[in-house]
Design an enzyme around this catalytic site. Structure first.
Site, PDB file in Angstrom:
ATOM      1  N   LYS A  23      11.653  -2.450  -0.597  1.00 54.33           N
ATOM      2  CA  LYS A  23      11.142  -1.673   0.543  1.00 54.33           C
ATOM      3  C   LYS A  23      12.218  -0.668   0.965  1.00 54.33           C
ATOM      4  O   LYS A  23      13.124  -0.386   0.189  1.00 54.33           O
ATOM      5  CB  LYS A  23      10.771  -2.628   1.680  1.00 54.33           C
ATOM      6  N   GLN A  66      -2.480   4.013  -2.220  1.00 48.72           N
ATOM      7  CA  GLN A  66      -2.376   5.477  -2.317  1.00 48.72           C
ATOM      8  C   GLN A  66      -3.110   5.995  -3.548  1.00 48.72           C
ATOM      9  O   GLN A  66      -3.832   6.993  -3.479  1.00 48.72           O
ATOM     10  CB  GLN A  66      -0.906   5.894  -2.362  1.00 48.72           C
ATOM     11  N   ASP A 111       4.756  -5.986   5.477  1.00 46.29           N
ATOM     12  CA  ASP A 111       5.677  -5.182   6.290  1.00 46.29           C
ATOM     13  C   ASP A 111       6.202  -5.935   7.502  1.00 46.29           C
ATOM     14  O   ASP A 111       7.093  -5.460   8.196  1.00 46.29           O
ATOM     15  CB  ASP A 111       4.972  -3.902   6.774  1.00 46.29           C
ATOM     16  N   ARG A 124      10.382  10.672  -6.078  1.00 39.97           N
ATOM     17  CA  ARG A 124       9.373   9.626  -6.192  1.00 39.97           C
ATOM     18  C   ARG A 124       8.332   9.967  -7.269  1.00 39.97           C
ATOM     19  O   ARG A 124       7.979  11.127  -7.462  1.00 39.97           O
ATOM     20  CB  ARG A 124       8.706   9.397  -4.817  1.00 39.97           C
ATOM     21  N   LYS A 169       0.026   4.634  11.183  1.00 35.27           N
ATOM     22  CA  LYS A 169       0.393   5.807  10.387  1.00 35.27           C
ATOM     23  C   LYS A 169      -0.654   6.111   9.317  1.00 35.27           C
ATOM     24  O   LYS A 169      -1.076   7.253   9.170  1.00 35.27           O
ATOM     25  CB  LYS A 169       1.757   5.545   9.740  1.00 35.27           C
ATOM     26  N   ARG A 225      14.859  -6.081   1.888  1.00 33.79           N
ATOM     27  CA  ARG A 225      14.656  -6.738   3.186  1.00 33.79           C
ATOM     28  C   ARG A 225      15.033  -8.213   3.158  1.00 33.79           C
ATOM     29  O   ARG A 225      15.375  -8.781   4.196  1.00 33.79           O
ATOM     30  CB  ARG A 225      13.211  -6.557   3.661  1.00 33.79           C
TER      31      ARG A 225
END
Ligand code: NAP
Length: 745
Positions: free
Chosen positions: A652, A479, A625, A431, A330, A656
């Protein structure tokens, strides 16, 4: 016959002038919903009036509209718009002072003008309106009580309109099942000129032009579906449309001019055989309808299966075998579109992940004038416009659910000559965006976020000269790093980013793949503004996060032998391979090569006896991940596996650690969550029903667990799997997993 039941808000007497499709549908809806105790009406001809009365559409019909409106508390005008002034003049002496007067005319400027010409002072009860419902049929017999159901009605109150009258008319339409919107008269006429009047004009013109040709019979005989669909509306009532075009003359002429410019652009492109221009127009048009539908609905960019309740039922046992490729990465898919768009030349991408997030990025660049063909089975062709070729988008850029799109685009948009606004769906709108806005401001960008929390919409002012910056990132974020580096491509001098901990370096690698000079020294990355990117070919590596499920599955299922092709082996992400090997996994990496700056290879995985380990903390960020699937490996391993230093897993898509611990416990495995990790005792996975909490990676991990379980495993809430791994179940089934999907509305 039982007495009619009236709504408590029913009007005593409603008068309807014009008893065709709209007027008689209004009358029928009033009756069906009990909204009027008495309905009178008037039409142009005696014949219509008599028919309306005979079939019970109105209680009484009058030849003179003034007689119809006498004593009425609501008057509805439903005749062609050009008749508005004469009808208002005729009924004025008979109108009650407190009557509400509304209409259904398709243009509003001339209705307002007619009212101003007739009344010295516009009555407070005057509420112009327009139901966006109808058909190409006309006349009293065409009316239907449900014509307005689930359709929009636009009200265009005037400054003189009283709030009470507006409220009553709004409530009336809502009682008929319509959705009521409000806008100014001018806005209404401008919008309708484009969305309704122009298409009718084109349909009338096309049919008329073709019908006048000598071989017209043949044309109509062989007319295909497209012609029929496009020209259906040319059967609409000529008088009504004559009136609408004259009434809304200036807005229609503006829309027509705009359209004519578009057609001549197409004409030139065909004449000059300019394929790029043609493909640009067609691809933009093809995706535009879907895009706008999603924008209006405020939903994710593409239709996901979130609205459906998808469950997996996986039977115990089986083995995984075969050679295949899992979907593309992705992060790399996003970046291939961004860099391909601002590169010079044509970039061909294959293996593009057609998930909703990367598609949002793709649409953003189409909005900025980049011609992008595809995606077609993962193939995308981007006609790059260079660093200075992006154009102002026609409206806000919609990023759907994609934080990557919004954060990375911020860096690119901050450097453009034009202003932009970026919006997103409900979840993206919560966000934080200040983390990218802050460093961009320090480079000279003008960028605004919304509210106290600095969330989308993000507004960026164009035309700002950016200056290079040395940015010490307060947090480790790929990012933020990418956003600042991308802005640096346009900045004066060096842009230097230092990160507190290693993060994914896909942007740096792909910039190099496009021939851009990027310096990396330890934790510091430098780009110099003013260079150029050269188009390249990118075969997007398969996503190691998606590959991880098959690595774990093949390791734990006896008799497995799987080869995963073209897997991205970015050094910041290979923790899953290292950890599985440390547990005794049999993984062979071969055929290593580099694609667009990224290392890729094929990986062969054979089943192995796994043993529990203490997972080295330096591997945690490299496998962050992949832990849900690694926990399944731990559950099948002999002995204890201990994970520490992984508190990030709790924030996440789901917590998780907790969600996996709950599921494993349900399946009879001892799993103890700790604040920053988990302790898992290997054992026999049992049978049961687990919940994924909408977390795609949890769902796919538990699916693989069935390879070693003693009975079937049911997994709830699996719809999101499609967003990162389209066709996961199909591929898993072909490889040997006994997985079935059930779908509940
Ligand atoms: P229609 O089916 O042709 O009916 C028009 C009606 O108005 C007929 O009953 C006609 O009487 C009557 N009429 C004509 N001139 C008149 C006058 N001077 N005085 C009194 N009555 C008169 O048209 P429609 O589709 O209902 O359209 C009515 C209005 O709704 C128009 O303003 C149109 O712009 C608007 N509208 C139409 C649509 C649509 O899709 N059709 C959608 C939204 C809004 P006769 O039967 O005796 O000729």
């Amino acid at each position: 016959m039982s007495d009619p039941v009236f709504s408590p808000h029913a009007f005593n007497k409603v008068a309807i002038i014009g008893l065709g499709l709209i007027g008689s549908s209004f009358a029928r809806a009033l009756r069906e919903k009990g909204l009027a105790k008495n309905i009178s009406g008037s039409a142009r001809s005696q014949k219509t009036a008599e028919l309306a009365e005979a079939i019970g559409v109105v209680d009484k019909a009058f030849a003179n509209p003034a007689d119809a409106v006498r004593d009425a508390d609501l008057v509805f005008l439903a005749m062609p718009v050009q008749a508005t002034e004469s009808v208002l003049r005729a009924i004025k002496p008979a109108l009650r002072a407190d009557a509400i007067i509304t209409d259904g005319g398709s243009s509003k400027g001339n209705v307002e003008a007619a009212a101003r010409a007739v009344f010295e002072k516009i009555p407070a009860g005057f509420v112009p309106g327009h139901p966006i419902a109808g058909s190409e049929q006309s006349g009293v017999l065409a009316g239907r009580a449900d014509l307005f159901l689930r359709h929009k009605v636009i009200l265009t109150p005037l400054p003189e309109t009283s709030p009470d009258a507006l409220t009553s008319v709004r409530a009336l339409w809502q009682a008929m099942g319509a959705e009521v919107l409000e806008m100014t008269v001018a806005k209404h006429d401008e919008v309708l000129a484009k969305t309704s009047h122009l298409p009718h004009l084109l349909a009338f013109s096309l049919v008329d032009t073709l019908a006048r040709e000598s071989e017209n019979l043949d044309i109509f005989r062989y007319a295909a579906g497209g012609f029929r669909d496009f020209t259906r509306i040319a059967a609409s009532d000529p008088v009504m449309w004559h009136d609408i075009f004259l009434a809304n003359k200036s807005a229609v002429l503006n829309a027509l001019q705009h359209f004519t410019d578009g057609v001549s652009e197409l004409r030139d492109a065909i004449e000059q055989e300019d394929s790029e221009a043609l493909l640009g127009i067609f691809t933009r048009a093809k995706v535009a309808r879907d895009h706008f539908t999603h924008m209006l609905a405020g939903t994710a960019y593409t239709k996901t299966m979130k609205s459906k309740n998808i469950e997996f039922l996986v039977q115990a046992g089986g083995a995984l075998n075969g050679t295949f490729r899992v979907p593309g990465d992705k992060s790399i898919s996003h970046r291939s579109i961004m860099l391909g768009s601002i590169a010079e030349g044509v970039t061909e991408v294959s293996g593009f992940l057609e998930g909703e997030d990367a598609l949002a990025t793709l649409q953003a660049f189409r909005d900025m004038g980049v011609v992008i063909e595809g995606p077609n089975n993962g193939a995308v062709k981007i006609h790059g416009v260079g660093l200075h070729g992006l154009q102002a988008p026609p409206g806000a850029i919609y990023c759907g659910n994609s934080g990557t799109s919004m954060r990375l685009l911020s860096g690119i948009l901050a450097a453009q000559a034009f202003d932009t606004v970026m919006t997103g769906d409900a979840s993206l709108s919560k966000r934080p965006m200040e983390r990218v806005a802050r460093p961009l401001r320090a480079m000279g960008a003008e960028i605004l976020t919304t509210g106290e929390k600095g969330t989308p919409p993000v507004t960026i002012k164009g035309g700002k000269a950016l200056k290079g910056l040395h940015y010490d990132m307060p947090m480790a974020s790929a990012q933020v790093k990418s956003c600042v580096l991308l802005a640096g491509l346009w900045a004066e001098g060096d842009t230097v980013v230092t990160e507190p901990a290693p993060t994914r370096d896909h942007t740096e690698r792909m910039l190099r793949g496009f021939g851009y000079d990027v310096k990396v020294e330890g934790a510091t990355v430098t780009v110099k503004g003013g260079g150029r990117l050269t188009a390249t070919r990118i075969d997007v590596p398969a996503d190691i996060s998606s590959a991880a499920f098959f690595m774990v599955g093949a390791s734990i299922a006896e008799g497995s032998d799987v080869t995963l092709q073209h897997v991205g082996l970015n050094p910041t992400r290979i923790g899953v391979i290292n950890i599985l090997r440390a547990m005794g996994g049999d993984l062979t990496v071969f055929n290593a090569r580099e694609v667009g700056g990224e290392p890729v290879a094929d990986i062969r995985i054979r089943s192995a006896k796994l043993k529990g380990i203490r997972i080295p903390e330096d591997q945690v960020p490299l496998a962050i991940d992949e832990f849900p699937s690694l926990f399944i490996a731990a559950a099948c391993a002999e002995g204890e596996t201990v994970l520490t230093g992984a508190e990030e897993l709790r924030v996440k898509e789901s917590d998780r650690i907790q969600v996996m611990a709950d599921g494993l416990t349900t399946l009879g495995i001892k799993a103890e969550p700790t604040p920053d990790g988990i302790v898992i005792q290997g054992g026999q996975i049992g049978s049961g029903r687990v919940v994924s909490h909408g977390d795609h990676r949890i769902a796919m991990s538990f699916a693989m667990a069935a390879l070693c379980s003693s009975g079937p495993i049911e997994i709830e809430d699996c719809a999101n799997v499609a967003t990162s791994f389209p066709d996961f179940t199909g591929l898993a089934r072909r490889a040997g997993l006994h997985i079935a999907v059930t779908e509940k509305e």
